[in-house]
Each structure stands twice: as C-alpha cells, then as structure tokens.
Design an enzyme around this catalytic site. Sequence first.
Site, mmCIF file in Angstrom:
data_model
loop_
_atom_site.group_PDB
_atom_site.id
_atom_site.type_symbol
_atom_site.label_atom_id
_atom_site.label_comp_id
_atom_site.label_asym_id
_atom_site.label_seq_id
_atom_site.Cartn_x
_atom_site.Cartn_y
_atom_site.Cartn_z
ATOM 1 N N SER A 96 -4.498 -15.083 -12.003
ATOM 2 C CA SER A 96 -5.931 -15.235 -11.696
ATOM 3 C C SER A 96 -6.194 -16.604 -11.082
ATOM 4 O O SER A 96 -6.953 -16.721 -10.112
ATOM 5 C CB SER A 96 -6.783 -15.120 -12.969
ATOM 6 N N LEU A 136 -19.888 -15.922 -7.748
ATOM 7 C CA LEU A 136 -20.683 -14.789 -7.265
ATOM 8 C C LEU A 136 -21.475 -14.179 -8.430
ATOM 9 O O LEU A 136 -22.695 -14.032 -8.367
ATOM 10 C CB LEU A 136 -19.762 -13.728 -6.634
ATOM 11 N N ALA A 250 -8.663 -10.561 -2.861
ATOM 12 C CA ALA A 250 -8.234 -10.770 -4.248
ATOM 13 C C ALA A 250 -7.810 -9.456 -4.889
ATOM 14 O O ALA A 250 -6.823 -9.396 -5.628
ATOM 15 C CB ALA A 250 -9.367 -11.412 -5.038
ATOM 16 N N ASP A 345 2.968 0.510 -28.683
ATOM 17 C CA ASP A 345 3.255 1.581 -29.630
ATOM 18 C C ASP A 345 4.759 1.649 -29.919
ATOM 19 O O ASP A 345 5.184 1.780 -31.075
ATOM 20 C CB ASP A 345 2.751 2.892 -29.006
ATOM 21 N N LEU A 347 6.916 -0.665 -29.834
ATOM 22 C CA LEU A 347 7.371 -1.796 -30.658
ATOM 23 C C LEU A 347 6.837 -1.738 -32.090
ATOM 24 O O LEU A 347 7.171 -2.618 -32.905
ATOM 25 C CB LEU A 347 6.984 -3.136 -30.019
ATOM 26 N N GLU A 372 -13.377 -8.196 -10.489
ATOM 27 C CA GLU A 372 -13.072 -7.778 -9.105
ATOM 28 C C GLU A 372 -13.455 -6.317 -8.872
ATOM 29 O O GLU A 372 -12.730 -5.573 -8.209
ATOM 30 C CB GLU A 372 -11.581 -7.969 -8.809
ATOM 31 N N THR A 374 -15.295 -3.229 -11.375
ATOM 32 C CA THR A 374 -14.760 -2.523 -12.544
ATOM 33 C C THR A 374 -14.044 -1.243 -12.090
ATOM 34 O O THR A 374 -14.246 -0.757 -10.975
ATOM 35 C CB THR A 374 -15.892 -2.129 -13.519
ATOM 36 N N HIS A 375 -13.250 -0.708 -13.004
ATOM 37 C CA HIS A 375 -12.558 0.557 -12.742
ATOM 38 C C HIS A 375 -13.551 1.610 -12.226
ATOM 39 O O HIS A 375 -13.297 2.311 -11.238
ATOM 40 C CB HIS A 375 -11.906 1.025 -14.053
ATOM 41 N N PHE A 392 -24.069 4.945 -6.178
ATOM 42 C CA PHE A 392 -24.482 3.726 -6.885
ATOM 43 C C PHE A 392 -25.365 2.871 -5.996
ATOM 44 O O PHE A 392 -25.581 3.185 -4.854
ATOM 45 C CB PHE A 392 -23.279 2.926 -7.392
HETATM 46 C C1 LIG Z 1 -12.168 -13.278 -17.382
HETATM 47 C C2 LIG Z 1 -13.098 -13.015 -16.261
HETATM 48 C C3 LIG Z 1 -13.052 -13.806 -15.122
HETATM 49 C C4 LIG Z 1 -13.977 -13.616 -14.083
HETATM 50 N N1 LIG Z 1 -13.930 -14.444 -12.977
HETATM 51 C C5 LIG Z 1 -14.933 -14.365 -12.051
HETATM 52 C C6 LIG Z 1 -15.001 -15.313 -10.982
HETATM 53 O O1 LIG Z 1 -14.125 -16.177 -10.830
HETATM 54 N N2 LIG Z 1 -16.048 -15.255 -10.123
HETATM 55 C C7 LIG Z 1 -17.030 -14.310 -10.248
HETATM 56 O O2 LIG Z 1 -17.971 -14.337 -9.438
HETATM 57 N N3 LIG Z 1 -16.984 -13.372 -11.249
HETATM 58 C C8 LIG Z 1 -15.966 -13.389 -12.154
HETATM 59 N N4 LIG Z 1 -15.908 -12.476 -13.185
HETATM 60 C C9 LIG Z 1 -17.009 -11.530 -13.333
HETATM 61 C C10 LIG Z 1 -16.620 -10.092 -13.001
HETATM 62 O O3 LIG Z 1 -16.458 -9.930 -11.630
HETATM 63 C C11 LIG Z 1 -17.703 -9.180 -13.609
HETATM 64 O O4 LIG Z 1 -17.510 -9.191 -15.004
HETATM 65 C C12 LIG Z 1 -17.638 -7.753 -13.064
HETATM 66 O O5 LIG Z 1 -18.089 -7.706 -11.731
HETATM 67 C C13 LIG Z 1 -18.475 -6.777 -13.899
HETATM 68 O O6 LIG Z 1 -19.753 -7.273 -14.101
HETATM 69 P P1 LIG Z 1 -20.379 -7.292 -15.578
HETATM 70 O O7 LIG Z 1 -19.391 -7.911 -16.492
HETATM 71 O O8 LIG Z 1 -21.726 -7.939 -15.463
HETATM 72 O O9 LIG Z 1 -20.523 -5.793 -16.005
HETATM 73 P P2 LIG Z 1 -21.716 -4.773 -15.603
HETATM 74 O O10 LIG Z 1 -21.937 -4.819 -14.129
HETATM 75 O O11 LIG Z 1 -22.875 -5.024 -16.495
HETATM 76 O O12 LIG Z 1 -21.042 -3.398 -15.973
HETATM 77 C C14 LIG Z 1 -20.920 -2.944 -17.324
HETATM 78 C C15 LIG Z 1 -20.429 -1.504 -17.302
HETATM 79 O O13 LIG Z 1 -21.352 -0.691 -16.583
HETATM 80 C C16 LIG Z 1 -20.680 0.020 -15.558
HETATM 81 N N5 LIG Z 1 -21.574 0.186 -14.398
HETATM 82 C C17 LIG Z 1 -22.315 -0.741 -13.760
HETATM 83 N N6 LIG Z 1 -22.997 -0.182 -12.744
HETATM 84 C C18 LIG Z 1 -22.639 1.113 -12.708
HETATM 85 C C19 LIG Z 1 -22.971 2.222 -11.872
HETATM 86 N N7 LIG Z 1 -23.800 2.101 -10.816
HETATM 87 N N8 LIG Z 1 -22.443 3.425 -12.162
HETATM 88 C C20 LIG Z 1 -21.564 3.564 -13.194
HETATM 89 N N9 LIG Z 1 -21.202 2.580 -14.004
HETATM 90 C C21 LIG Z 1 -21.735 1.374 -13.769
HETATM 91 C C22 LIG Z 1 -19.477 -0.850 -15.212
HETATM 92 O O14 LIG Z 1 -18.431 -0.082 -14.601
HETATM 93 C C23 LIG Z 1 -19.079 -1.351 -16.604
HETATM 94 O O15 LIG Z 1 -18.316 -0.375 -17.248
HETATM 95 C C24 LIG Z 1 -14.955 -12.612 -14.192
HETATM 96 C C25 LIG Z 1 -14.968 -11.781 -15.345
HETATM 97 C C26 LIG Z 1 -14.062 -11.982 -16.352
HETATM 98 C C27 LIG Z 1 -14.100 -11.106 -17.558
#
Ligand SMILES: Cc1cc2nc3c(=O)[nH]c(=O)nc-3n(C[C@H](O)[C@H](O)[C@H](O)COP(=O)(O)OP(=O)(O)OC[C@H]3O[C@@H](n4cnc5c(N)ncnc54)[C@H](O)[C@@H]3O)c2cc1C
Length: 392
Positions: A96, A136, A250, A345, A347, A372, A374-375, A392
């Site tokens: 990362s 971002l 990325a 599992d 292990l 980057e 979510t899934h 979306f």
């Molecule tokens: C360790 C770590 C490092 C990170 N580093 C950076 C960084 O360097 N710079 C940066 O800018 N960001 C960074 N992030 C942020 C990361 O990109 C966000 O966490 C990510 O984009 C998801 O946003 P959220 O956590 O607000 O989740 P949310 O957007 O609130 O989503 C929560 C859940 O809702 C689901 N969801 C949301 N919208 C929809 C939809 N329309 N339809 C269906 N499902 C939906 C998502 O899939 C997820 O399961 C980092 C995150 C982590 C955990």
Amino acid sequence: MGFKFQGVDFIEFDSLLSEDELLVRSNTRAFIEDNLIPIIEQCNRDGRFPRKLVRHMGEMGFYGATIEGYGCAGMNNVEYGLLTQELERGDSGIRSFVSVQSALVMYPIYAFGSDAQKNFWLPKLATGEKLGCFGLTEPDFGSNPGGMRTRARKDGDSYILNGEKMWITNGSIADVAVIWAKTDEQPESIRGFLVETDRPGFTATDVHGKWSLRASVTSGLSMQDVRIPAENLLPKTGGLKSPLMCLSQARYGISWGAIGAAMACYDTALQYAKERKQFRDQPIASHQLVQEKLAWMVTEITKAQLLALHLGRLKDADKAEFQHISMAKRNNVWMALECARMARDILGANGIADDYPIMRHMMNLESVKTYEGTHDIHTLILGQSVTGISAF
Ligand SMILES: Cc1cc2nc3c(=O)[nH]c(=O)nc-3n(C[C@H](O)[C@H](O)[C@H](O)COP(=O)(O)OP(=O)(O)OC[C@H]3O[C@@H](n4cnc5c(N)ncnc54)[C@H](O)[C@@H]3O)c2cc1C
C-alpha cells in the site's frame, strides 16, 4: 516458526515472462525476504510502519516504477505488477505504501502536473527523500467521492483549502498531499492540488485501533484555511475522471498484489499440511478435504495470475479499460481473502498465531477488499459495463 516461501508456479507461468520480468520478481522477492520478513510480525504487533525501509526501496527503484525519466525505473506494467505481487507477499501495508507513493502521488504529478511540478517532486519522490499521500475519501464520502465537501477557493494568486479527508494512507508521514477538492469555478469542478503538509492549517491525525494494515500509516487530514500558491494546482486535472485515472493505476497494482498475499497463504498451508500429522500418524495433506482446499487455492491463484498478466500486456499496449481493471481487482482480492481463510483453517489453532503470516494477510485483505473501490462497487462497474445500465 514459519516456512521459507517457495513460490507458486503450477502451469509454467514463468515461461510467459521475459528475463527482465523474472529479474524484477527475483530482486523484489530477495529484498522482501531479507528486509521485511524478519521484522514484519513485530511491526504488525506494534502497529508500526517499517520506515527504515523507505530509502532502501527508493534505491531499488520501487517508486514510480513505470515512469520514464526523473530517476524512475521505467518498468513495463508486468514488471510493475510482479513488483507489487512480491511486496504484498510480504505485507499488504508495504505494498500500500508503494502503491500510494507511485500510483496515487507520482502518477498524478506525472500525468497532470506542470513541468516545474514534475521536475521538483518526481526525483525526490523516486528516491524516497519525500513521501506523498492521496486525499480523496472524506468522512461522509467513500464509495461516492463525487459528493466531497472539500473546497478550494481562488484568492488572488493563491487557493485556500478547507475540508476533511479520512482513511488516508501515509497521511502523517507525507511531505506532500495530493488533495482533491471542488473549486468555485463555474461550472464547479473537482481539481487536484499539491499541498505541502507543513502549511499552516494542515493537520494529520493517525487512526488507531486498526486490526488491518497495522504496518501501514492511516490518517485523517484536516485543512482549515490552508493557503497554497495557485501554481500548486495540478493543471491538467478536471472532474472526477482525474482521481479515477489514478485509482485505475493503483487498482491494477492491487490485482497483482493480492496474488502475492494469496501465494504466501497457500504456500504456508501446503508446507504445513505436509508436516502436520493427525490420525494414524499421517500428514494432514493426505486427507481428501485438505487436498480439496489446496487444489482450490492453487487453481484460483493460477487463474488470477493469468488474468493479471493479460491485463498487464493490455496495459502495455494501451488497451486496458477501467472495467478490465475492476474485474481483476475484484476477483483477485476476493480470491486472496478466500485463500487466507482456507489456509488459516488448514493450520488449525496455529493459523491464528503470528508465528505464521496467514492471519495478518487475512486481516490486511479485509481492507484491500474495501479500499480502491469496494468489491461490490466493482461488481456494479462490471454490471454497468455488460448491461449498459448504471445501478449506482
Ligand atoms: C486502510 C485503508 C486505507 C485507505 N487509504 C486511502 C487513501 O490513501 N486515500 C483515500 O482517498 N482513501 C483511502 N481509503 C478509503 C477507501 O477508499 C474507502 O474506505 C472506500 O472507498 C469505501 O468507502 P467507505 O469506507 O466510506 O465505505 P462506504 O462507501 O460507506 O460503503 C460501505 C458499504 O456500502 C456499500 N455500498 C456503497 N454504495 C453502494 C451502492 N451504490 N450499491 C451497493 N453497495 C454500496 C459498499 O460496497 C460497502 O460495502 C482507505 C481505506 C482503508 C480501510
């Protein structure tokens, strides 16, 4: 405890790689083996980024590796992918760190910056003399960054920035932050700015209590009337497309990196299963249910390798589209997390201890699944691509 990593190549995958590509992989593997593996479990326990490796990684050419010039290595995309694979075989946090420095800081300066910005920042970022972060995400805007509240207001020959960014990798150790903000231009637009982190009004506060990416720095950024010269605007940025182009870079690296984490888990489970004996003094590797798990893992790792390699070749031919990258990020991270769970599992109780790397990889991959894109957001990108309908 633990085992020495043996590598994973089930179908002569290496025959698809050039000499140079194999060399990048073996050099990076040796670097990780010698420098990261001996310290990573303690760093993970301590919640500490192994900062002492920063300059060494610069000397190895790990930062901005695909950039030509400015002291960068000028690797092709497959070499870069193999680099991230080997880094993440060590730890997702170290991958990362390199991904952010390279794809989210150096790439936007290279792609959207002025000559002065490129000449000043890129050589320093390439050596690791200077570090960067990418802001971002905001507390209220993650998957939907277009809703961001951070604002950049033009004031004479300055911009004044106000806003909050959250979950920012490298935030408190960065010298420069690439900040995405809405401007007061008409029509309103999202632009990228280079913000030196020692400017008055800029603060970074680390997130504590993470159970994932513990060897990586994650911070919240606050900007209160941060004044920067107008020439700190990245001139070629315009709209959400600009940060999304960085994320594509990325995400491509992540699609390879996840293979590295999966390989570490599979290889550990395989070696363990051949040694550990249960029932009639037989190794657990002789039991069909254990073999089924190992067969699943090696098959999925192999499919992921082929997908990543093809994507890398497409990228080198300038034919990789964002939906292709979404498929690889989504599939390969999911595959790696499943491998980590199966390996844990195999292990048994030993799987939960940090004598072995599996639980650390599993916890790391939970973040990699979320950041980057979510899934599920990548599922929607693929859905939109094949149906032509946005959900979306
Ligand atoms: C360790 C770590 C490092 C990170 N580093 C950076 C960084 O360097 N710079 C940066 O800018 N960001 C960074 N992030 C942020 C990361 O990109 C966000 O966490 C990510 O984009 C998801 O946003 P959220 O956590 O607000 O989740 P949310 O957007 O609130 O989503 C929560 C859940 O809702 C689901 N969801 C949301 N919208 C929809 C939809 N329309 N339809 C269906 N499902 C939906 C998502 O899939 C997820 O399961 C980092 C995150 C982590 C955990």
